[in-house]
Design a protein around this motif. Sequence first.
Motif, mmCIF file in Angstrom:
data_model
loop_
_atom_site.group_PDB
_atom_site.id
_atom_site.type_symbol
_atom_site.label_atom_id
_atom_site.label_comp_id
_atom_site.label_asym_id
_atom_site.label_seq_id
_atom_site.Cartn_x
_atom_site.Cartn_y
_atom_site.Cartn_z
ATOM 1 N N GLY A 151 0.884 -25.329 40.412
ATOM 2 C CA GLY A 151 1.957 -25.564 39.456
ATOM 3 C C GLY A 151 2.898 -24.395 39.235
ATOM 4 N N ARG A 152 2.783 -23.344 40.044
ATOM 5 C CA ARG A 152 3.645 -22.178 39.882
ATOM 6 C C ARG A 152 4.305 -21.807 41.208
ATOM 7 N NH1 ARG A 152 0.327 -17.505 36.948
ATOM 8 N NH2 ARG A 152 2.339 -16.480 37.285
ATOM 9 N N THR A 153 5.427 -21.087 41.128
ATOM 10 C CA THR A 153 6.088 -20.583 42.326
ATOM 11 C C THR A 153 5.229 -19.484 42.939
ATOM 12 O OG1 THR A 153 8.270 -21.081 41.418
ATOM 13 C CG2 THR A 153 8.170 -19.489 43.217
ATOM 14 N N THR A 154 4.917 -19.621 44.217
ATOM 15 C CA THR A 154 4.064 -18.642 44.895
ATOM 16 C C THR A 154 4.740 -18.198 46.193
ATOM 17 O OG1 THR A 154 2.835 -20.255 46.224
ATOM 18 C CG2 THR A 154 2.034 -19.852 43.969
ATOM 19 N N SER A 155 4.015 -17.414 46.964
ATOM 20 C CA SER A 155 4.595 -16.806 48.161
ATOM 21 C C SER A 155 5.034 -17.842 49.190
ATOM 22 C CB SER A 155 3.594 -15.828 48.782
ATOM 23 O OG SER A 155 4.185 -15.074 49.810
ATOM 24 N N VAL A 156 4.383 -19.017 49.260
ATOM 25 C CA VAL A 156 4.809 -20.030 50.236
ATOM 26 C C VAL A 156 6.110 -20.712 49.811
ATOM 27 C CG1 VAL A 156 2.547 -20.512 51.230
ATOM 28 C CG2 VAL A 156 3.286 -21.755 49.182
ATOM 29 N N ASP A 157 6.542 -20.503 48.574
ATOM 30 C CA ASP A 157 7.831 -21.037 48.126
ATOM 31 C C ASP A 157 8.973 -20.067 48.411
ATOM 32 O OD1 ASP A 157 6.640 -23.393 46.902
ATOM 33 O OD2 ASP A 157 5.874 -22.026 45.382
ATOM 34 N N TYR A 158 8.636 -18.862 48.799
ATOM 35 C CA TYR A 158 9.606 -17.827 49.161
ATOM 36 C C TYR A 158 9.650 -17.802 50.681
ATOM 37 C CZ TYR A 158 11.758 -13.111 48.859
ATOM 38 O OH TYR A 158 12.594 -12.006 48.937
ATOM 39 N N ASP A 246 -9.727 -25.856 53.981
ATOM 40 C CA ASP A 246 -9.563 -25.823 52.528
ATOM 41 C C ASP A 246 -8.562 -26.863 52.041
ATOM 42 O OD1 ASP A 246 -11.341 -23.645 52.200
ATOM 43 O OD2 ASP A 246 -9.757 -22.229 52.740
ATOM 44 N N ALA A 247 -8.484 -27.991 52.747
ATOM 45 C CA ALA A 247 -7.489 -29.006 52.419
ATOM 46 C C ALA A 247 -7.594 -29.487 50.980
ATOM 47 C CB ALA A 247 -7.618 -30.190 53.374
ATOM 48 N N ALA A 248 -8.780 -29.686 50.487
ATOM 49 C CA ALA A 248 -8.937 -30.205 49.125
ATOM 50 C C ALA A 248 -8.334 -29.267 48.096
ATOM 51 C CB ALA A 248 -10.422 -30.439 48.835
ATOM 52 N N THR A 249 -8.361 -27.967 48.381
ATOM 53 C CA THR A 249 -7.819 -26.969 47.461
ATOM 54 C C THR A 249 -6.315 -26.795 47.643
ATOM 55 O OG1 THR A 249 -9.926 -25.776 47.493
ATOM 56 C CG2 THR A 249 -8.002 -24.572 46.703
ATOM 57 N N LEU A 250 -5.845 -26.835 48.888
ATOM 58 C CA LEU A 250 -4.456 -26.504 49.191
ATOM 59 C C LEU A 250 -3.497 -27.690 49.101
ATOM 60 C CD1 LEU A 250 -4.970 -24.113 52.250
ATOM 61 C CD2 LEU A 250 -4.729 -23.506 49.836
ATOM 62 N N LEU A 251 -3.988 -28.901 49.365
ATOM 63 C CA LEU A 251 -3.093 -30.062 49.395
ATOM 64 C C LEU A 251 -2.347 -30.307 48.085
ATOM 65 C CD1 LEU A 251 -4.563 -33.024 51.493
ATOM 66 C CD2 LEU A 251 -2.304 -31.986 51.664
ATOM 67 N N PRO A 252 -2.975 -30.128 46.915
ATOM 68 C CA PRO A 252 -2.212 -30.356 45.680
ATOM 69 C C PRO A 252 -0.947 -29.507 45.590
ATOM 70 C CG PRO A 252 -4.554 -30.324 45.193
ATOM 71 C CD PRO A 252 -4.414 -29.915 46.629
ATOM 72 N N LYS A 253 -1.009 -28.279 46.080
ATOM 73 C CA LYS A 253 0.185 -27.429 46.087
ATOM 74 C C LYS A 253 1.229 -27.980 47.053
ATOM 75 C CE LYS A 253 2.878 -23.740 45.875
ATOM 76 N NZ LYS A 253 3.747 -23.465 44.722
ATOM 77 N N ALA A 254 0.806 -28.359 48.261
ATOM 78 C CA ALA A 254 1.744 -28.873 49.255
ATOM 79 C C ALA A 254 2.402 -30.158 48.780
ATOM 80 C CB ALA A 254 1.017 -29.100 50.581
ATOM 81 N N VAL A 255 1.626 -31.061 48.200
ATOM 82 C CA VAL A 255 2.166 -32.341 47.731
ATOM 83 C C VAL A 255 3.111 -32.137 46.560
ATOM 84 C CG1 VAL A 255 1.546 -34.524 46.618
ATOM 85 C CG2 VAL A 255 0.256 -33.724 48.610
ATOM 86 N N ARG A 256 2.729 -31.277 45.632
ATOM 87 C CA ARG A 256 3.599 -31.050 44.469
ATOM 88 C C ARG A 256 4.932 -30.426 44.890
ATOM 89 N NH1 ARG A 256 5.316 -28.259 40.041
ATOM 90 N NH2 ARG A 256 4.822 -29.160 38.002
ATOM 91 N N PRO A 291 -1.356 -38.629 50.254
ATOM 92 C CA PRO A 291 -2.627 -39.098 49.692
ATOM 93 C C PRO A 291 -2.422 -39.580 48.258
ATOM 94 C CG PRO A 291 -2.886 -36.958 50.761
ATOM 95 C CD PRO A 291 -1.421 -37.228 50.695
ATOM 96 N N SER A 292 -2.783 -40.822 47.993
ATOM 97 C CA SER A 292 -2.438 -41.459 46.725
ATOM 98 C C SER A 292 -2.980 -40.704 45.515
ATOM 99 C CB SER A 292 -2.968 -42.900 46.717
ATOM 100 O OG SER A 292 -2.641 -43.539 45.507
ATOM 101 N N ASP A 293 -4.228 -40.268 45.585
ATOM 102 C CA ASP A 293 -4.829 -39.596 44.438
ATOM 103 C C ASP A 293 -4.182 -38.232 44.196
ATOM 104 O OD1 ASP A 293 -5.871 -38.705 46.856
ATOM 105 O OD2 ASP A 293 -7.838 -38.191 46.005
ATOM 106 N N VAL A 294 -3.883 -37.507 45.281
ATOM 107 C CA VAL A 294 -3.261 -36.191 45.131
ATOM 108 C C VAL A 294 -1.833 -36.352 44.600
ATOM 109 C CG1 VAL A 294 -2.611 -34.059 46.322
ATOM 110 C CG2 VAL A 294 -4.674 -35.290 47.010
ATOM 111 N N LEU A 295 -1.120 -37.383 45.084
ATOM 112 C CA LEU A 295 0.232 -37.635 44.601
ATOM 113 C C LEU A 295 0.228 -37.973 43.114
ATOM 114 C CD1 LEU A 295 3.252 -38.114 44.940
ATOM 115 C CD2 LEU A 295 2.721 -40.406 45.812
ATOM 116 N N SER A 296 -0.699 -38.814 42.690
ATOM 117 C CA SER A 296 -0.767 -39.178 41.261
ATOM 118 C C SER A 296 -0.994 -37.946 40.395
ATOM 119 C CB SER A 296 -1.878 -40.203 41.034
ATOM 120 O OG SER A 296 -1.583 -41.414 41.698
ATOM 121 N N GLU A 297 -1.882 -37.072 40.824
ATOM 122 C CA GLU A 297 -2.133 -35.841 40.064
ATOM 123 C C GLU A 297 -0.891 -34.948 40.044
ATOM 124 O OE1 GLU A 297 -5.516 -33.903 41.680
ATOM 125 O OE2 GLU A 297 -6.900 -35.552 41.245
#
Length: 332
Positions: A151-158, A246-256, A291-297
């Motif tokens: 939920g925050r701007t990080t190095s992959v957003d730069y 580490d997809a389960a950890t990283l995907l929420p950032k990518a989807v958001r 992924p539907s669940d990750v998108l909903s979150e």
Amino acid sequence: MVKLSVIVPFYNVQSYAPETLRSLRANARSDFEFILVDDASTDETPEILERAATELPNAVHVRHARNGGLATARNTGLDRANGEFITFLDGDDWLAPGYYDDLVATVERLGCDFVRTDHVQCTARARTLARVPHGRRGVVLDPRDAILPAGRTTSVDYAYAWAGIYHRRLLDDGVLHFRHGLRTAEDRPWIWRLHREARSFAGVGLLGVFYRRGVASSLTQIGDVRQLDFIRAFDQVIDETSRDADAATLLPKAVRTYCAIISHHLTSGRFEPQVARKLRTLSAAALKRLPSDVLSEALDSMDAERASRLRRLRRRPADSAATPEAVDGEAA
């Protein structure tokens, strides 16, 4: 031995190329090479680069017969690079004198795979400092640790490729090339892959790149179908991250992030009507691929206005023709 390879793509930047080239001369060193890639310019840029190739020490001038876009031009430079370290510059930006000396000294002192730097954004006469969104400066860390939180701007957003320097081992390992043919957002899959696959990095407060914003010929200022390549770029981010350990950890950032970029484009107002309709159709299809669940979150974590806009888009009927390849074919 070549210490540093500087890759500089140019496309129809006759008004800015002379200043870019002067700044490169002010950074020249006997063990630096400058790979000047003319991406089939149709203005006076080729003539400017031909002269520069005889005046700029260790310059290599390469000309594309056909325009391929920034990603392809950078790949051409990477294929010609001989340096122990690699960096990039765009053909309408410029450097502070002696900046590359400091950049090389910094990465050698830290001994890491890559270093990310601050830069100065230039709009008309305004100057704004843009900082690497990573709090710990000058400390070597695991690049994966700089991807989150979601939920925050990080190095992959730069994602600016020219805001840093990269060890040759990343090139040899296949990490530094860009997706061929991407016309925009080419830095996004690249920066995600860099943070997933490199072993070490550092963010530093070194200033020296002056990034020219608002250039009329820049693709970011043009509302045509090439802008929609961001969908192919982020589909690549999602696909590669989904296959990570580490997809389960990283995907929420990518989807958001994908959702935030879709929302931004939907409200930018820059697109021609036909392209705006295609944007809505392709974006709706993109949301259905996530992924539907990750998108909903991800939508639950966003502000109400953006979340509502994207939920409405998500409910649109699917269009079987709405694929990223359709954009690719139209842009070719």
